[in-house]
Design a protein around this motif. Structure first.
Motif, PDB file in Angstrom:
ATOM      1  N   ASP A 186       0.501   3.166  -1.717  1.00 35.78           N
ATOM      2  CA  ASP A 186      -0.545   2.499  -0.960  1.00 35.78           C
ATOM      3  C   ASP A 186      -1.027   3.482   0.140  1.00 35.78           C
ATOM      4  OD1 ASP A 186      -2.314   0.206   0.368  1.00 35.78           O
ATOM      5  OD2 ASP A 186      -0.680   0.245   1.861  1.00 35.78           O
ATOM      6  N   PHE A 187      -2.481   3.723   0.337  1.00 35.55           N
ATOM      7  CA  PHE A 187      -2.937   4.636   1.195  1.00 35.55           C
ATOM      8  C   PHE A 187      -3.876   3.882   2.148  1.00 35.55           C
ATOM      9  CE2 PHE A 187      -3.193   7.626  -2.749  1.00 35.55           C
ATOM     10  CZ  PHE A 187      -1.896   7.612  -2.894  1.00 35.55           C
ATOM     11  N   ALA A 188      -4.072   4.881   3.432  1.00 36.42           N
ATOM     12  CA  ALA A 188      -5.166   4.242   4.507  1.00 36.42           C
ATOM     13  C   ALA A 188      -5.655   5.311   5.231  1.00 36.42           C
ATOM     14  CB  ALA A 188      -4.347   3.253   5.220  1.00 36.42           C
ATOM     15  N   SER A 189      -6.673   5.161   5.831  1.00 36.55           N
ATOM     16  CA  SER A 189      -7.164   6.342   6.938  1.00 36.55           C
ATOM     17  C   SER A 189      -7.159   5.458   8.095  1.00 36.55           C
ATOM     18  CB  SER A 189      -8.541   6.639   6.441  1.00 36.55           C
ATOM     19  OG  SER A 189      -8.332   7.565   5.016  1.00 36.55           O
ATOM     20  N   GLU A 240      -0.396  12.610  -8.649  1.00 32.66           N
ATOM     21  CA  GLU A 240      -1.468  11.902  -9.400  1.00 32.66           C
ATOM     22  C   GLU A 240      -1.395  10.778  -9.650  1.00 32.66           C
ATOM     23  OE1 GLU A 240      -2.377  14.636 -12.581  1.00 32.66           O
ATOM     24  OE2 GLU A 240      -3.541  15.922 -11.358  1.00 32.66           O
ATOM     25  N   ALA A 241       0.142  10.478  -9.782  1.00 27.77           N
ATOM     26  CA  ALA A 241       0.146   9.013 -10.158  1.00 27.77           C
ATOM     27  C   ALA A 241       0.238   8.096  -8.950  1.00 27.77           C
ATOM     28  CB  ALA A 241       2.016   8.917 -10.513  1.00 27.77           C
ATOM     29  N   ALA A 242       0.729   8.699  -7.929  1.00 22.05           N
ATOM     30  CA  ALA A 242       0.336   7.833  -6.561  1.00 22.05           C
ATOM     31  C   ALA A 242      -0.961   7.414  -6.266  1.00 22.05           C
ATOM     32  CB  ALA A 242       1.077   8.578  -5.494  1.00 22.05           C
ATOM     33  N   ASN A 252      -2.793   3.676  -6.253  1.00 21.55           N
ATOM     34  CA  ASN A 252      -3.381   3.232  -4.944  1.00 21.55           C
ATOM     35  C   ASN A 252      -4.905   2.796  -5.430  1.00 21.55           C
ATOM     36  OD1 ASN A 252      -4.121   2.954  -2.188  1.00 21.55           O
ATOM     37  ND2 ASN A 252      -5.585   4.312  -3.015  1.00 21.55           N
ATOM     38  N   THR A 253      -5.366   3.468  -6.545  1.00 18.45           N
ATOM     39  CA  THR A 253      -6.933   3.155  -7.095  1.00 18.45           C
ATOM     40  C   THR A 253      -6.697   2.029  -7.861  1.00 18.45           C
ATOM     41  OG1 THR A 253      -7.431   5.503  -7.040  1.00 18.45           O
ATOM     42  CG2 THR A 253      -8.714   3.964  -8.389  1.00 18.45           C
ATOM     43  N   GLU A 254      -5.524   1.877  -8.798  1.00 18.31           N
ATOM     44  CA  GLU A 254      -5.682   0.679  -9.554  1.00 18.31           C
ATOM     45  C   GLU A 254      -4.927  -0.378  -9.081  1.00 18.31           C
ATOM     46  OE1 GLU A 254      -4.510   2.187 -13.736  1.00 18.31           O
ATOM     47  OE2 GLU A 254      -6.170   3.733 -13.606  1.00 18.31           O
ATOM     48  N   ARG A 255      -4.149  -0.171  -8.090  1.00 18.71           N
ATOM     49  CA  ARG A 255      -3.531  -1.489  -7.448  1.00 18.71           C
ATOM     50  C   ARG A 255      -2.254  -1.900  -8.379  1.00 18.71           C
ATOM     51  NH1 ARG A 255      -3.660   0.166  -2.982  1.00 18.71           N
ATOM     52  NH2 ARG A 255      -2.683  -1.759  -2.231  1.00 18.71           N
TER      53      ARG A 255
END
Length: 349
Positions: free
Chosen positions: A198-201, A333-335, A339-342
């Motif tokens: 999970d990513f955020a800005s 790359e997997a991370a 994050n993109t596909e949840r």
């Protein structure tokens, strides 16, 4: 003893703090050249070096054996490829490359040209990580259940370095600090079977990732890797829970701070943490429950260059291989995909 003539591809923070001081004081290396297009900052600090204005000129120097590719992340592949094709050994700053495909190409190319290729994952030599590794090697915690590793900072402002805030491949906290945590986890546990992220800005006007929470799943335990630029009060950097006990240790390695203050890496007290930063071990050992603070291992980035020398001159193993660097990028790359596909992403090991 034949010293290894070495060049840096830039003299920003990486070159100024994490490479030049160690190469300069190491008796088996000589800092011979630095790539500096405009300001001759390195030449002012090290007057005997040669300053080159472009990479081709630097690579034409027949005396150079080792080149440190410490340019912005997005340029690592391009620069490393040219260095290899020039027949020079090389160290590539982390992150190794932007993609697994680029990493694979560089590894194959280094093998073709017969040069040594290493990735600079210096945080393997942090005092906290070395101490945690020793605790695990002694099996003091029993079978692991849960691990959490942090690399947090309090930096709410955007970087003045435009390339670090521009949303291009290999940019953002996952590549910059995440690559350290991922590498440390891979050293301890090998490749996970799956990844969730999970990513955020969080910083105002930030266009790149500055927060991540990455879960690495293993057969017996889970590893959580976290980093944020909004942690004013530091959390323990190493939290390990096993069926027989726990180990908790701060990220208090002094090397970066000492380098920033101008301390010489060959100082007798180099890499020694304050005693009050010792890690807490609370475990059952030989049928007896103990709860005590244990001595911290010395941090020592110089060990990396010791091993680089031994590899080039003596044919010994590299401290960090290209394959090690590739595995980190594979997890990244997997991370990103997670994050993109949840969803949890399975890794083919």
């Amino acid at each position: 003893m034949q010293t290894i003539q070495t060049a840096l591809c830039s003299f920003g923070m990486s070159g100024m703090l994490f490479h030049a001081p160690f190469i300069d004081v190491h008796p088996k290396f000589q800092l011979k050249a630095v790539l500096e297009r405009t300001n001759r900052i390195a030449h002012k600090k090290y007057p005997e070096i040669q300053s080159y204005s472009n990479l081709d000129e630097l690579l034409a120097d027949d005396d150079l054996e080792l080149v440190i590719v410490n340019t912005p992340n997005i340029t690592h592949f391009e620069y490393a490829k040219k260095v290899i094709q020039a027949g020079k050994h090389l160290v590539v700053e982390k992150p190794f490359t932007a993609t697994v495909h680029e990493a694979e190409e560089l590894i194959a190319l280094a093998d073709k040209y017969g040069v040594k290729l290493s990735v600079y994952h210096n945080r393997r030599y942090d005092s906290g990580f070395r101490t945690a590794k020793k605790v695990l090697e002694k099996s003091l915690l029993g079978e692991l259940v849960d691990v959490e590793m942090h690399f947090d900072r309090y930096v709410p402002e955007l970087s003045y370095k435009v390339h670090k805030e521009t949303p291009t491949p290999a940019v953002g906290n996952l590549y910059d600090l995440g690559s350290h945590l991922i590498d440390q986890s891979l050293v301890l546990f090998g490749m996970p079977h799956s990844v969730y992220a999970d990513f955020a800005s969080h910083r105002p006007n930030s266009k790149v990732i500055d927060y991540f929470d990455v879960k690495l799943f293993y057969e017996s335990h889970k590893v959580t890797l976290k980093s944020s630029y909004f942690v004013r009060e530091p959390l323990p950097g190493n939290i390990f829970h096993g069926k027989k006990g726990s180990f908790i240790k701060s990220n208090a390695d002094v090397q970066e701070k000492d380098l920033q203050s101008g301390k010489i890496p060959s100082s007798p007290d180099w890499g020694i943490e304050p005693e009050n930063e010792r890690g807490l071990l609370h475990a059952e050992i030989n049928g007896k429950v103990i709860k005590e603070y244990i001595p911290t291992e010395r941090g020592d980035y110089m060990r990396y260059y010791d091993q680089i020398y031994n590899s080039i001159r003596e044919g010994m193993d590299l401290p960090v291989t290209g394959l090690d660097g590739l595995k980190v990028i594979k997890v990244i790359e997997a991370a990103i995909k997670s994050n993109t596909e949840r969803k949890v992403i399975d890794l083919k090991i």
